[in-house]
Design a protein around this motif. Structure first.
Motif, PDB file in Angstrom:
ATOM      1  N   PRO A  96       0.824  -1.221   0.000  1.00  0.00           N
ATOM      2  CA  PRO A  96       0.000   0.000   0.000  1.00  0.00           C
ATOM      3  C   PRO A  96       0.854   1.264   0.000  1.00  0.00           C
ATOM      4  O   PRO A  96       1.878   1.332   0.679  1.00  0.00           O
ATOM      5  N   MET A  97       0.426   2.238  -0.799  1.00  0.00           N
ATOM      6  CA  MET A  97       1.194   3.481  -0.910  1.00  0.00           C
ATOM      7  C   MET A  97       1.264   4.229   0.420  1.00  0.00           C
ATOM      8  O   MET A  97       2.220   4.947   0.680  1.00  0.00           O
ATOM      9  N   ALA A  98       0.258   4.065   1.268  1.00  0.00           N
ATOM     10  CA  ALA A  98       0.250   4.775   2.544  1.00  0.00           C
ATOM     11  C   ALA A  98       1.370   4.285   3.462  1.00  0.00           C
ATOM     12  O   ALA A  98       1.858   5.027   4.310  1.00  0.00           O
ATOM     13  N   GLU A  99       1.807   3.029   3.270  1.00  0.00           N
ATOM     14  CA  GLU A  99       2.844   2.474   4.123  1.00  0.00           C
ATOM     15  C   GLU A  99       4.253   2.725   3.578  1.00  0.00           C
ATOM     16  O   GLU A  99       5.234   2.421   4.237  1.00  0.00           O
ATOM     17  N   ALA A 100       4.357   3.234   2.357  1.00  0.00           N
ATOM     18  CA  ALA A 100       5.667   3.484   1.753  1.00  0.00           C
ATOM     19  C   ALA A 100       6.321   4.687   2.422  1.00  0.00           C
ATOM     20  O   ALA A 100       5.659   5.662   2.782  1.00  0.00           O
ATOM     21  N   SER A 101       7.623   4.594   2.587  1.00  0.00           N
ATOM     22  CA  SER A 101       8.358   5.685   3.237  1.00  0.00           C
ATOM     23  C   SER A 101       8.575   6.826   2.245  1.00  0.00           C
ATOM     24  O   SER A 101       8.393   6.677   1.033  1.00  0.00           O
ATOM     25  N   LEU A 102       8.991   7.939   2.789  1.00  0.00           N
ATOM     26  CA  LEU A 102       9.280   9.103   1.955  1.00  0.00           C
ATOM     27  C   LEU A 102      10.433   8.787   1.010  1.00  0.00           C
ATOM     28  O   LEU A 102      10.444   9.226  -0.143  1.00  0.00           O
ATOM     29  N   MET A 103      11.390   8.005   1.476  1.00  0.00           N
ATOM     30  CA  MET A 103      12.523   7.628   0.637  1.00  0.00           C
ATOM     31  C   MET A 103      12.065   6.743  -0.535  1.00  0.00           C
ATOM     32  O   MET A 103      12.575   6.885  -1.649  1.00  0.00           O
ATOM     33  N   ASP A 104      11.096   5.860  -0.302  1.00  0.00           N
ATOM     34  CA  ASP A 104      10.545   5.038  -1.390  1.00  0.00           C
ATOM     35  C   ASP A 104       9.905   5.908  -2.461  1.00  0.00           C
ATOM     36  O   ASP A 104      10.103   5.694  -3.653  1.00  0.00           O
ATOM     37  N   HIS A 105       9.135   6.894  -2.027  1.00  0.00           N
ATOM     38  CA  HIS A 105       8.498   7.810  -2.970  1.00  0.00           C
ATOM     39  C   HIS A 105       9.540   8.645  -3.718  1.00  0.00           C
ATOM     40  O   HIS A 105       9.426   8.854  -4.931  1.00  0.00           O
ATOM     41  N   ALA A 106      10.549   9.114  -3.006  1.00  0.00           N
ATOM     42  CA  ALA A 106      11.600   9.929  -3.637  1.00  0.00           C
ATOM     43  C   ALA A 106      12.359   9.109  -4.677  1.00  0.00           C
ATOM     44  O   ALA A 106      12.668   9.610  -5.763  1.00  0.00           O
ATOM     45  N   LEU A 107      12.643   7.844  -4.369  1.00  0.00           N
ATOM     46  CA  LEU A 107      13.333   6.981  -5.317  1.00  0.00           C
ATOM     47  C   LEU A 107      12.480   6.759  -6.564  1.00  0.00           C
ATOM     48  O   LEU A 107      12.975   6.821  -7.692  1.00  0.00           O
ATOM     49  N   HIS A 108      11.192   6.553  -6.367  1.00  0.00           N
ATOM     50  CA  HIS A 108      10.280   6.343  -7.492  1.00  0.00           C
ATOM     51  C   HIS A 108      10.224   7.579  -8.382  1.00  0.00           C
ATOM     52  O   HIS A 108      10.294   7.486  -9.613  1.00  0.00           O
ATOM     53  N   VAL A 109      10.146   8.757  -7.792  1.00  0.00           N
ATOM     54  CA  VAL A 109      10.101  10.007  -8.551  1.00  0.00           C
ATOM     55  C   VAL A 109      11.438  10.230  -9.268  1.00  0.00           C
ATOM     56  O   VAL A 109      11.467  10.646 -10.436  1.00  0.00           O
ATOM     57  N   ALA A 110      12.549   9.925  -8.608  1.00  0.00           N
ATOM     58  CA  ALA A 110      13.862  10.099  -9.224  1.00  0.00           C
ATOM     59  C   ALA A 110      14.047   9.178 -10.428  1.00  0.00           C
ATOM     60  O   ALA A 110      14.552   9.601 -11.473  1.00  0.00           O
TER      61      ALA A 110
END
Length: 117
Positions: A96-110
Motif C-alpha cells: 500500500p502506498m500509505a505504508e511506503a516511506s518518503l525515501m521510497d516515494h523519492a526513489l520512485h520520482v527520481a
C-alpha cells in the motif's frame, strides 16, 4: 441526434464516474487512468474531425490522413515509453502506498525523472 459532441459528453461523464469509483481504491493513479481514457477519446474525436469534417467536402481527405499518420510516434518512441513504464513499475514502492516511506516515494520520482531524460 447527439452526434460526436454528444459522444464526447457521454465519454466525459463515463470517465468521471470511473474516476469517482476507482479513486478510493487506487488513489491518484485512478485519476491518471481516468484522464488517459478521456484523452484517448478526445484524440480519436479530433482525428475524426480532421479527416471527415475539417477537409473541404472530403477533397483533401487523403492529405489529412497522411498528416495524421506523420503525427504518430515512431517505434523507438513507443519502445522507450514502454521501457520507461516498466522501469518505473519495478522502482515503485511495494504494498500500500500509505505504508511506503518518503525515501521510497523519492526513489520512485527520481527513477521516473531519469526515464524522462
Amino acid at each position: 441526434p447527439f452526434g460526436l459532441t454528444g459522444f464526447m459528453l457521454i465519454t466525459f461523464v463515463f470517465s468521471s464516474s470511473v474516476a469517482y469509483s476507482i479513486v478510493p481504491l487506487y488513489g491518484s493513479v485512478g485519476i491518471v487512468w481516468s484522464n488517459c481514457v478521456n484523452l484517448f477519446f478526445r484524440a480519436a474525436y479530433s482525428a475524426h474531425f480532421i479527416v471527415y469534417r475539417g477537409s473541404a467536402k472530403n477533397m483533401m481527405k487523403d492529405s489529412a490522413i497522411q498528416g495524421l499518420a506523420k503525427a504518430l510516434p515512431s517505434r523507438i518512441v513507443i519502445g522507450t515509453m514502454v521501457a520507461s513504464g516498466l522501469i518505473c513499475k519495478i522502482a515503485s514502492p511495494r504494498g500500500p502506498m500509505a505504508e511506503a516511506s518518503l525515501m521510497d516515494h523519492a526513489l520512485h520520482v527520481a527513477v521516473g525523472a531519469l526515464c524522462g531524460l
